[in-house]
Motif scaffolding. Structure first.
Motif, PDB file in Angstrom:
ATOM      1  N   MET A 157      -6.537   4.173  17.475  1.00  0.00           N
ATOM      2  CA  MET A 157      -6.532   3.155  16.434  1.00  0.00           C
ATOM      3  C   MET A 157      -5.302   2.277  16.581  1.00  0.00           C
ATOM      4  SD  MET A 157      -7.662   4.792  12.839  1.00  0.00           S
ATOM      5  CE  MET A 157      -9.207   4.153  12.272  1.00  0.00           C
ATOM      6  N   THR A 158      -5.476   1.053  16.175  1.00  0.00           N
ATOM      7  CA  THR A 158      -4.357   0.123  16.221  1.00  0.00           C
ATOM      8  C   THR A 158      -3.588   0.181  14.908  1.00  0.00           C
ATOM      9  OG1 THR A 158      -5.629  -1.690  15.284  1.00  0.00           O
ATOM     10  CG2 THR A 158      -5.710  -1.429  17.679  1.00  0.00           C
ATOM     11  N   VAL A 159      -2.399  -0.366  14.922  1.00  0.00           N
ATOM     12  CA  VAL A 159      -1.593  -0.435  13.712  1.00  0.00           C
ATOM     13  C   VAL A 159      -2.351  -1.235  12.645  1.00  0.00           C
ATOM     14  CG1 VAL A 159       0.535  -1.356  12.721  1.00  0.00           C
ATOM     15  CG2 VAL A 159       0.603  -0.187  14.921  1.00  0.00           C
ATOM     16  N   SER A 160      -2.965  -2.317  13.068  1.00  0.00           N
ATOM     17  CA  SER A 160      -3.701  -3.160  12.126  1.00  0.00           C
ATOM     18  C   SER A 160      -4.815  -2.383  11.439  1.00  0.00           C
ATOM     19  CB  SER A 160      -4.274  -4.379  12.860  1.00  0.00           C
ATOM     20  OG  SER A 160      -5.006  -5.183  11.979  1.00  0.00           O
ATOM     21  N   SER A 161      -5.595  -1.642  12.195  1.00  0.00           N
ATOM     22  CA  SER A 161      -6.689  -0.881  11.585  1.00  0.00           C
ATOM     23  C   SER A 161      -6.154   0.244  10.706  1.00  0.00           C
ATOM     24  CB  SER A 161      -7.649  -0.350  12.647  1.00  0.00           C
ATOM     25  OG  SER A 161      -7.003   0.564  13.489  1.00  0.00           O
ATOM     26  N   ASP A 162      -5.045   0.836  11.091  1.00  0.00           N
ATOM     27  CA  ASP A 162      -4.426   1.876  10.255  1.00  0.00           C
ATOM     28  C   ASP A 162      -3.972   1.305   8.918  1.00  0.00           C
ATOM     29  OD1 ASP A 162      -4.812   3.827  12.159  1.00  0.00           O
ATOM     30  OD2 ASP A 162      -2.741   3.779  12.908  1.00  0.00           O
ATOM     31  N   VAL A 163      -3.357   0.139   8.944  1.00  0.00           N
ATOM     32  CA  VAL A 163      -2.885  -0.495   7.714  1.00  0.00           C
ATOM     33  C   VAL A 163      -4.078  -0.891   6.840  1.00  0.00           C
ATOM     34  CG1 VAL A 163      -1.596  -2.438   6.730  1.00  0.00           C
ATOM     35  CG2 VAL A 163      -0.720  -1.262   8.748  1.00  0.00           C
ATOM     36  N   LYS A 164      -5.136  -1.410   7.459  1.00  0.00           N
ATOM     37  CA  LYS A 164      -6.330  -1.783   6.698  1.00  0.00           C
ATOM     38  C   LYS A 164      -6.986  -0.560   6.056  1.00  0.00           C
ATOM     39  CE  LYS A 164      -7.253  -5.941   9.356  1.00  0.00           C
ATOM     40  NZ  LYS A 164      -8.158  -6.600  10.295  1.00  0.00           N
ATOM     41  N   THR A 165      -7.003   0.545   6.777  1.00  0.00           N
ATOM     42  CA  THR A 165      -7.539   1.786   6.225  1.00  0.00           C
ATOM     43  C   THR A 165      -6.694   2.249   5.039  1.00  0.00           C
ATOM     44  OG1 THR A 165      -8.420   2.442   8.364  1.00  0.00           O
ATOM     45  CG2 THR A 165      -8.099   4.194   6.751  1.00  0.00           C
ATOM     46  N   CYS A 166      -5.406   2.123   5.174  1.00  0.00           N
ATOM     47  CA  CYS A 166      -4.493   2.487   4.095  1.00  0.00           C
ATOM     48  C   CYS A 166      -4.730   1.617   2.862  1.00  0.00           C
ATOM     49  CB  CYS A 166      -3.053   2.368   4.578  1.00  0.00           C
ATOM     50  SG  CYS A 166      -1.824   2.850   3.359  1.00  0.00           S
ATOM     51  N   VAL A 167      -4.910   0.325   3.071  1.00  0.00           N
ATOM     52  CA  VAL A 167      -5.178  -0.596   1.964  1.00  0.00           C
ATOM     53  C   VAL A 167      -6.465  -0.188   1.242  1.00  0.00           C
ATOM     54  CG1 VAL A 167      -5.812  -2.978   1.372  1.00  0.00           C
ATOM     55  CG2 VAL A 167      -3.893  -2.549   2.900  1.00  0.00           C
ATOM     56  N   ALA A 168      -7.503   0.102   1.994  1.00  0.00           N
ATOM     57  CA  ALA A 168      -8.772   0.507   1.390  1.00  0.00           C
ATOM     58  C   ALA A 168      -8.606   1.790   0.570  1.00  0.00           C
ATOM     59  CB  ALA A 168      -9.831   0.688   2.461  1.00  0.00           C
ATOM     60  N   SER A 169      -7.868   2.737   1.094  1.00  0.00           N
ATOM     61  CA  SER A 169      -7.632   3.992   0.372  1.00  0.00           C
ATOM     62  C   SER A 169      -6.842   3.756  -0.907  1.00  0.00           C
ATOM     63  CB  SER A 169      -6.886   4.982   1.261  1.00  0.00           C
ATOM     64  OG  SER A 169      -7.658   5.337   2.378  1.00  0.00           O
ATOM     65  N   LEU A 170      -5.839   2.904  -0.817  1.00  0.00           N
ATOM     66  CA  LEU A 170      -5.036   2.604  -2.001  1.00  0.00           C
ATOM     67  C   LEU A 170      -5.844   1.869  -3.066  1.00  0.00           C
ATOM     68  CD1 LEU A 170      -1.646   1.633  -0.350  1.00  0.00           C
ATOM     69  CD2 LEU A 170      -2.052   3.560  -1.894  1.00  0.00           C
ATOM     70  N   LYS A 171      -6.734   0.973  -2.641  1.00  0.00           N
ATOM     71  CA  LYS A 171      -7.590   0.278  -3.603  1.00  0.00           C
ATOM     72  C   LYS A 171      -8.505   1.273  -4.317  1.00  0.00           C
ATOM     73  CE  LYS A 171      -7.716  -4.370  -1.667  1.00  0.00           C
ATOM     74  NZ  LYS A 171      -8.572  -5.434  -1.118  1.00  0.00           N
ATOM     75  N   SER A 172      -8.997   2.250  -3.586  1.00  0.00           N
ATOM     76  CA  SER A 172      -9.825   3.291  -4.187  1.00  0.00           C
ATOM     77  C   SER A 172      -9.014   4.103  -5.200  1.00  0.00           C
ATOM     78  CB  SER A 172     -10.385   4.204  -3.099  1.00  0.00           C
ATOM     79  OG  SER A 172     -11.091   5.277  -3.667  1.00  0.00           O
ATOM     80  N   ALA A 173      -7.805   4.473  -4.832  1.00  0.00           N
ATOM     81  CA  ALA A 173      -6.937   5.228  -5.731  1.00  0.00           C
ATOM     82  C   ALA A 173      -6.610   4.406  -6.977  1.00  0.00           C
ATOM     83  CB  ALA A 173      -5.650   5.622  -5.015  1.00  0.00           C
ATOM     84  N   GLN A 174      -6.366   3.118  -6.788  1.00  0.00           N
ATOM     85  CA  GLN A 174      -6.067   2.241  -7.917  1.00  0.00           C
ATOM     86  C   GLN A 174      -7.257   2.181  -8.873  1.00  0.00           C
ATOM     87  OE1 GLN A 174      -5.293  -1.827  -6.856  1.00  0.00           O
ATOM     88  NE2 GLN A 174      -5.081  -2.481  -8.960  1.00  0.00           N
ATOM     89  N   ALA A 175      -8.446   2.055  -8.333  1.00  0.00           N
ATOM     90  CA  ALA A 175      -9.647   2.014  -9.174  1.00  0.00           C
ATOM     91  C   ALA A 175      -9.809   3.320  -9.945  1.00  0.00           C
ATOM     92  CB  ALA A 175     -10.876   1.737  -8.326  1.00  0.00           C
ATOM     93  N   SER A 176      -9.529   4.429  -9.299  1.00  0.00           N
ATOM     94  CA  SER A 176      -9.608   5.727  -9.982  1.00  0.00           C
ATOM     95  C   SER A 176      -8.598   5.812 -11.118  1.00  0.00           C
ATOM     96  CB  SER A 176      -9.369   6.865  -8.988  1.00  0.00           C
ATOM     97  OG  SER A 176     -10.400   6.933  -8.039  1.00  0.00           O
ATOM     98  N   LEU A 177      -7.388   5.379 -10.855  1.00  0.00           N
ATOM     99  CA  LEU A 177      -6.359   5.398 -11.900  1.00  0.00           C
ATOM    100  C   LEU A 177      -6.753   4.521 -13.087  1.00  0.00           C
ATOM    101  CD1 LEU A 177      -3.232   5.219  -9.594  1.00  0.00           C
ATOM    102  CD2 LEU A 177      -3.806   7.127 -11.121  1.00  0.00           C
TER     103      LEU A 177
END
Length: 68
Positions: free
Chosen positions: A1-21
């Motif tokens: 995986m590239t750094v870009s895809s890792d960061v995008k995956t992280c963003v998606a996970s954080l958005k999910s966590a934010q929605a849960s909160l």
């Protein structure tokens, strides 16, 4: 995986966590818990914003990763 895809995956996970909160804040009757969830969601939103800015920088540096 590239750094870009890792960061995008992280963003998606954080958005999910934010929605849960945010959902937890809406579903609780406990004022202290509601405040804690809301503050955590706001902090997460700030982090997401910073990471989205970083994604744009990465896409400008490496255009082949744009949109992935």
């Amino acid at each position: 995986m590239t750094v870009s895809s890792d960061v995008k995956t992280c963003v998606a996970s954080l958005k999910s966590a934010q929605a849960s909160l945010e959902q937890f804040a809406l579903s609780t009757q406990n004022k202290q818990a509601k405040q804690t969830y809301t503050q955590a969601a706001q902090s997460t939103e700030q982090i997401v914003s910073q990471l989205e800015h970083r994604v744009k920088q990465l896409e400008n540096e490496e255009p082949q990763y744009k949109g992935f």
